[in-house]
Motif scaffolding. Structure first.
Motif, mmCIF file in Angstrom:
data_model
loop_
_atom_site.group_PDB
_atom_site.id
_atom_site.type_symbol
_atom_site.label_atom_id
_atom_site.label_comp_id
_atom_site.label_asym_id
_atom_site.label_seq_id
_atom_site.Cartn_x
_atom_site.Cartn_y
_atom_site.Cartn_z
ATOM 1 N N ASP A 237 0.849 -1.197 0.000
ATOM 2 C CA ASP A 237 0.000 0.000 0.000
ATOM 3 C C ASP A 237 0.881 1.242 0.000
ATOM 4 O O ASP A 237 2.060 1.185 0.338
ATOM 5 N N GLY A 238 0.310 2.366 -0.356
ATOM 6 C CA GLY A 238 1.064 3.617 -0.343
ATOM 7 C C GLY A 238 1.369 4.113 -1.739
ATOM 8 O O GLY A 238 2.137 5.053 -1.912
ATOM 9 N N GLY A 239 0.784 3.554 -2.765
ATOM 10 C CA GLY A 239 0.959 4.058 -4.120
ATOM 11 C C GLY A 239 2.244 3.627 -4.776
ATOM 12 O O GLY A 239 2.848 4.408 -5.527
ATOM 13 N N ASP A 240 2.732 2.457 -4.519
ATOM 14 C CA ASP A 240 3.957 1.968 -5.158
ATOM 15 C C ASP A 240 3.627 1.616 -6.611
ATOM 16 O O ASP A 240 2.833 0.723 -6.890
ATOM 17 N N CYS A 241 4.298 2.310 -7.546
ATOM 18 C CA CYS A 241 3.974 2.144 -8.966
ATOM 19 C C CYS A 241 4.291 0.741 -9.480
ATOM 20 O O CYS A 241 3.632 0.261 -10.424
ATOM 21 N N THR A 242 5.320 0.124 -8.919
ATOM 22 C CA THR A 242 5.769 -1.169 -9.452
ATOM 23 C C THR A 242 4.719 -2.272 -9.292
ATOM 24 O O THR A 242 4.886 -3.356 -9.840
ATOM 25 N N GLN A 243 3.656 -2.031 -8.517
ATOM 26 C CA GLN A 243 2.581 -3.025 -8.409
ATOM 27 C C GLN A 243 1.863 -3.172 -9.744
ATOM 28 O O GLN A 243 1.293 -4.232 -10.027
ATOM 29 N N CYS A 244 1.894 -2.095 -10.536
ATOM 30 C CA CYS A 244 1.200 -2.138 -11.822
ATOM 31 C C CYS A 244 2.155 -1.955 -13.004
ATOM 32 O O CYS A 244 1.873 -2.442 -14.109
ATOM 33 N N HIS A 245 3.245 -1.222 -12.789
ATOM 34 C CA HIS A 245 4.113 -0.844 -13.907
ATOM 35 C C HIS A 245 5.487 -1.469 -13.749
ATOM 36 O O HIS A 245 6.097 -1.382 -12.692
ATOM 37 N N GLN A 246 6.021 -2.039 -14.834
ATOM 38 C CA GLN A 246 7.350 -2.623 -14.859
ATOM 39 C C GLN A 246 8.385 -1.523 -15.043
ATOM 40 O O GLN A 246 8.302 -0.715 -15.970
ATOM 41 N N SER A 247 9.324 -1.362 -14.125
ATOM 42 C CA SER A 247 10.313 -0.291 -14.184
ATOM 43 C C SER A 247 11.376 -0.608 -15.225
ATOM 44 O O SER A 247 11.925 -1.719 -15.250
ATOM 45 N N PRO A 248 11.722 0.380 -16.092
ATOM 46 C CA PRO A 248 12.790 0.172 -17.082
ATOM 47 C C PRO A 248 14.162 0.567 -16.535
ATOM 48 O O PRO A 248 15.139 0.555 -17.288
ATOM 49 N N HIS A 249 14.188 0.976 -15.235
ATOM 50 C CA HIS A 249 15.439 1.514 -14.699
ATOM 51 C C HIS A 249 16.175 0.519 -13.803
ATOM 52 O O HIS A 249 17.038 0.957 -13.014
ATOM 53 N N ASP A 250 15.884 -0.718 -13.918
ATOM 54 C CA ASP A 250 16.575 -1.705 -13.078
ATOM 55 C C ASP A 250 18.077 -1.658 -13.337
ATOM 56 O O ASP A 250 18.522 -1.599 -14.484
ATOM 57 N N GLY A 251 18.854 -1.671 -12.259
ATOM 58 C CA GLY A 251 20.315 -1.645 -12.366
ATOM 59 C C GLY A 251 20.872 -0.245 -12.498
ATOM 60 O O GLY A 251 22.086 -0.071 -12.594
ATOM 61 N N GLN A 252 19.994 0.806 -12.500
ATOM 62 C CA GLN A 252 20.464 2.174 -12.604
ATOM 63 C C GLN A 252 20.134 2.958 -11.319
ATOM 64 O O GLN A 252 19.372 2.490 -10.474
ATOM 65 N N LEU A 253 20.693 4.159 -11.252
ATOM 66 C CA LEU A 253 20.440 5.003 -10.093
ATOM 67 C C LEU A 253 18.954 5.340 -9.970
ATOM 68 O O LEU A 253 18.406 5.409 -8.870
ATOM 69 N N PHE A 254 18.279 5.495 -11.109
ATOM 70 C CA PHE A 254 16.854 5.826 -11.073
ATOM 71 C C PHE A 254 16.037 4.732 -10.411
ATOM 72 O O PHE A 254 15.004 4.994 -9.786
ATOM 73 N N GLY A 255 16.485 3.481 -10.553
ATOM 74 C CA GLY A 255 15.731 2.365 -10.003
ATOM 75 C C GLY A 255 15.730 2.326 -8.493
ATOM 76 O O GLY A 255 14.950 1.573 -7.896
ATOM 77 N N THR A 256 16.606 3.077 -7.863
ATOM 78 C CA THR A 256 16.670 3.094 -6.396
ATOM 79 C C THR A 256 15.816 4.228 -5.809
ATOM 80 O O THR A 256 15.796 4.417 -4.597
ATOM 81 N N GLN A 260 7.635 8.522 -8.264
ATOM 82 C CA GLN A 260 6.944 9.814 -8.222
ATOM 83 C C GLN A 260 7.887 11.005 -8.311
ATOM 84 O O GLN A 260 7.451 12.131 -8.573
ATOM 85 N N LEU A 261 9.186 10.802 -8.091
ATOM 86 C CA LEU A 261 10.122 11.906 -8.197
ATOM 87 C C LEU A 261 10.212 12.423 -9.629
ATOM 88 O O LEU A 261 10.526 13.594 -9.850
ATOM 89 N N CYS A 262 9.944 11.557 -10.593
ATOM 90 C CA CYS A 262 10.036 11.959 -11.997
ATOM 91 C C CYS A 262 8.697 11.868 -12.722
ATOM 92 O O CYS A 262 8.373 12.721 -13.557
ATOM 93 N N HIS A 263 7.931 10.804 -12.410
ATOM 94 C CA HIS A 263 6.701 10.535 -13.158
ATOM 95 C C HIS A 263 5.467 10.932 -12.355
ATOM 96 O O HIS A 263 5.472 10.907 -11.125
ATOM 97 N N SER A 264 4.425 11.234 -13.088
ATOM 98 C CA SER A 264 3.154 11.579 -12.454
ATOM 99 C C SER A 264 2.024 11.258 -13.413
ATOM 100 O O SER A 264 2.143 11.532 -14.623
ATOM 101 N N PRO A 265 0.945 10.656 -12.910
ATOM 102 C CA PRO A 265 -0.188 10.386 -13.811
ATOM 103 C C PRO A 265 -0.786 11.668 -14.368
ATOM 104 O O PRO A 265 -1.463 11.641 -15.399
ATOM 105 N N ALA A 266 -0.542 12.812 -13.691
ATOM 106 C CA ALA A 266 -1.069 14.081 -14.192
ATOM 107 C C ALA A 266 -0.419 14.465 -15.508
ATOM 108 O O ALA A 266 -0.997 15.229 -16.294
ATOM 109 N N LEU A 267 0.812 13.962 -15.764
ATOM 110 C CA LEU A 267 1.490 14.248 -17.026
ATOM 111 C C LEU A 267 0.922 13.435 -18.177
ATOM 112 O O LEU A 267 1.223 13.719 -19.351
ATOM 113 N N ARG A 268 0.140 12.363 -17.821
ATOM 114 C CA ARG A 268 -0.592 11.544 -18.794
ATOM 115 C C ARG A 268 0.314 10.819 -19.784
ATOM 116 O O ARG A 268 -0.097 10.450 -20.873
ATOM 117 N N SER A 269 1.586 10.644 -19.408
ATOM 118 C CA SER A 269 2.496 9.888 -20.265
ATOM 119 C C SER A 269 3.678 9.435 -19.425
ATOM 120 O O SER A 269 4.182 10.191 -18.591
#
Length: 777
Positions: A237-256, A260-269
């Protein structure tokens, strides 16, 4: 009966009555036990004793609602009734006696609930309880919801939870969630579980209802998309995106980091990124850095490591300076900014070299001073030699000055502007300070050195203005070459010139208030200025007298503006009387003042009343005090006026301004209408009357041969001289008093005519018989 016998009898009677009363009381108690209606129900068995009757019954054996509700078992019910809540607080039941439905003394197993009074549980109108049953609830058996029983074993109906979860905990498929979220009515109706309501009352954006507000593209997603099998509480619980979306940043700094720091559903993409690099990392991206993609710096080869902040990490191949600036830490950022490589240089010359770029130095390019053929070549300078260490200033002033003297005169490096401060050691203080031969003041203080010291020649510069600095185009040499006689250095105003001591014409009065020299010296021509007031160029144009009074203005005027002219002193015509308070313009119609006639007729035309008979010799009759102040022409001559005549206006006797001639001085001429004598006594009124008044008259009766006696001497003339008849009047008593005699009957006077035989001239009574018939002595 003796006293002892009576005492024993009384005691025996009292004892007998006491025994009877005790027996009666025991009989009544026994009667009560025998007359009890029956046993109480099991719930009241604890008070089914004779000493507990008052718990329910009033003194008159009645049962009140207050007793029932006062019991500790019914305190909650009493509160509901008082609040108008529930079945007992409804309009149908409230106010009814409790015993109507709840009857007692029917045995231990009797149902005290009173269902029979309202037709039983099946016939109960649940709406009266404050909750109308609808849908499935309307056909559900009462025991399905009301499952608690009291200590008597009877089912109770109060305090049943209304929340769906109280009954449907095992029915709901949403998993273990907080009770506040088990409000089934927000999504489901009472008729059936499925389908759910078309418009849900659940607010996903309320943090008290859901941990993740829905925004942007999430708002359009169906519930089942994120909540499989209707499970409200997700695994993470708590809005963890990975429950629905597969992260493309595995193995990178972004994956840690959180998505929500970069993406938002309000951006619609998912490709749209909104990351605050400065806030999250402390490194602001500006200009060109803000335009490049994230993976340009955060390459996959770095893995989970952060890029180094130095420019060399990314731009090592772009460096064109070879090893020229290797000793400079963060060399690139010392000169270049993130905005562009070739523009926007930010090298701080003061901090890095200790030599601040000012004046023209600040506008010079690096190559203007640091010569070289390529980016790897930049000329070095030894600043120990100061300004002259630069190839640009090596031969300044022809080598007349030393290197340490440059800033004595110049305000700052790279600026030819000279210092204007007076600090110790400055050129201004040394050569032009207050203690020098030529202090710079006023306008001189801001003049550049080269304006006076042409071609940097600083010796033998003349101190007088002269042709070299200020050509005398104004005075054209008429006042000589010594400008300092009048002018203070650095200002044009002739502040040193004193008209009182430097000329024969001291400025006084209004002249001293004239600020502009041009007022008297037009065109600033100071030689040959006239001193006469009426001269051309001074007050000739101001002469309102138009030259009629000559050119000696000082006769009447002073330089302070005061008028000193005195008419009685300076003019032939003296003014007094009514003339004295008049303003000049009353007689002098123009300020030329001359010519003005001095005789009266020149200002005062002869009045119409004179009809041209008296000429222009006004002064013969009138004075300057007032036209009404006429000289007394009748004080002498044939007709001298006095008394009342002296107070009359001339027109009273001279109507139309005519002169009286001939007998005009006779009284009858004016008083013919006033003559009560009818002209019977001649026109010589003055024989009896004076000019003060007609009465009293000074006529002496003796002059006509009749000396009046007694009362007759005091009577008015008209009493005897009636109708203006002052002649041929009889002195006999009967001529006046005949009618008085005819009225007397005792004695009868009708035949008597000799009044004097009995009466005297002073009174009728008493009759003195003087024997005289005339009033004349």
């Amino acid at each position: 009966m003796n006293i002892v016998t009576r005492t024993w009898s009384t005691a025996l009677a009292v004892a007998t009555i006491a025994v009877i009363l005790l027996q009666a009381r025991g009989a009544r108690g026994e009667d009560f036990l025998k007359s009890s209606p029956g046993e109480l129900v099991a719930g009241h068995a604890a008070i089914d004793r004779q000493d507990q009757c008052a718990s329910c019954h009033e003194p008159d054996n009645s049962v009140s609602a207050a007793k029932c509700l006062g019991c500790h078992d019914h305190q909650d019910l009493k509160k509901r009734i008082d609040a108008g809540e529930g079945f007992h607080g409804s309009a149908r039941i409230k106010g009814q006696p409790c015993k109507v439905c709840h009857q007692e003394h029917r045995g231990r197993r009797f149902d005290l609930m009173g269902w029979s009074a309202i037709g039983g549980p099946k016939a109960f109108d649940h709406k009266l309880a404050g909750w109308e049953l609808k849908g499935k609830h309307a056909v559900t058996d009462c025991t399905g919801c009301h499952k608690t029983v009291n200590k008597q074993g009877l089912r109770t109906y109060l305090h049943t939870e209304r929340a769906c979860a109280s009954c449907h905990t095992k029915d709901q498929p949403h998993g273990a969630v907080r009770p506040v979220n088990l409000r089934c009515d927000r999504c489901h109706g009472e008729a059936q579980w499925k389908p759910q309501k078309p418009r849900l009352e659940f607010d996903h954006g309320d943090t008290s209802q859901a941990a993740m507000p829905l925004a942007g593209t999430h708002a359009d997603v169906a519930c089942a998309k994120c909540h499989p099998r209707a499970a409200f509480k997700l695994a993470r619980d708590g809005g963890d995106c990975t429950q629905c979306h597969q992260s493309p940043h595995d193995g990178q700094l972004f994956g840690t980091r959180k998505c929500q720091l970069c993406h938002s559903p309000a951006l619609r993409s998912m490709t749209a990124v909104e990351f605050d690099h400065k806030k999250q990392t402390g490194y602001a991206l500006v200009a060109r850095h803000a335009q490049v993609g994230c993976d340009s710096c955060h390459t996959r080869s770095l893995g989970k490591q952060k890029p180094q902040p130095g420019c060399e990490t990314c731009h090592a191949r772009d460096n064109k300076h070879a090893g020229r600036f290797d000793k400079v830490s963060t060399a690139c950022a010392t000169c270049h900014s993130q905005r562009a490589w070739t523009t926007g240089f930010q090298f701080n010359h003061q901090d890095r070299t200790g030599f601040d770029l000012t004046g023209k130095h600040a506008r010079a390019t690096c190559r203007d001073c640091h010569r070289g053929k390529s980016p790897s070549e930049f000329e070095r300078f030894d600043l120990k030699n100061g300004c002259m260490s630069c190839h640009k200033h090596g031969k300044a002033h022809g080598g007349k000055f030393k290197n340490d003297q440059c800033l004595t005169c110049h305000a700052e490096a790279g600026n030819r502007k000279m210092r204007t401060d007076t600090a110790a050691g400055s050129a201004r203080e040394a050569f032009h300070g207050e203690g020098s031969k030529f202090p710079l003041r006023g306008g001189h203080a801001t003049v550049q050195c080269q304006m006076c010291h042409v071609n940097d020649v600083y010796q033998e510069t003349p101190r007088e203005c002269g042709a070299s600095c200020h050509e005398d185009s104004l005075h054209k040499g008429s006042l000589g070459p010594e400008c300092s006689r009048c002018h203070e250095p650095g200002q044009w105003s002739a502040v040193r010139f004193d008209h009182r001591t430097a000329t024969k014409w001291p400025l006084e009065g209004k002249h001293a208030q004239v600020k502009a020299c041009e007022a008297c010296h037009p065109g600033r021509r100071y030689r040959g200025t006239p001193t006469a007031c009426a001269a051309s160029g001074c007050h000739q144009a101001d002469d309102v007298h138009q030259g009629a009074l000559g050119n000696r203005c000082e006769t009447c005027h002073r330089t302070d503006g005061a008028l000193v002219f005195r008419h009685n002193r300076d003019a032939k015509f003296k003014i007094d009387g009514k003339h004295a308070p008049l303003v000049c313009a009353a007689c002098h119609k123009t300020v030329a003042f001359k010519p003005v006639p001095s005789d009266c007729s020149g200002c005062h035309p002869e009045p119409a009343v004179h009809k041209g008979r008296y000429g222009t010799g006004c002064a013969k009759c009138h004075s300057t005090a007032s036209f009404g102040d006429v000289r007394a022409q009748h004080d002498v001559g044939d007709f001298s006026l006095s008394g009342a005549h002296d107070q009359l206006p001339c027109a009273r006797c001279h109507p139309g301004g005519e002169r009286l001639r001939g007998s005009g001085n006779l009284c009858i001429t004016c008083h013919k209408q006033d003559d009560i004598h009818g002209n019977a006594l001649s026109p010589r009124c003055g024989d009896c009357h004076t000019q003060r008044a007609f009465a009293p008259a000074r006529f002496d009766h003796v002059t006509v041969g009749c000396n009046l006696m007694g009362l007759h001497s005091t009577l008015p003339c008209a009493d005897c001289h009636r109708a203006g008849n002052y002649g041929a009047v009889s002195p006999m008593c009967a001529s006046c008093h005949r009618n008085d005699a005819l009225r007397v009957r005792q004695p009868d006077h009708r035949t008597l005519v000799d009044c004097g035989s009995c009466h005297n001239p002073s009174a009728w009574i008493p009759a003195t018989q003087l024997g005289q018939q005339s009033i004349c002595r």
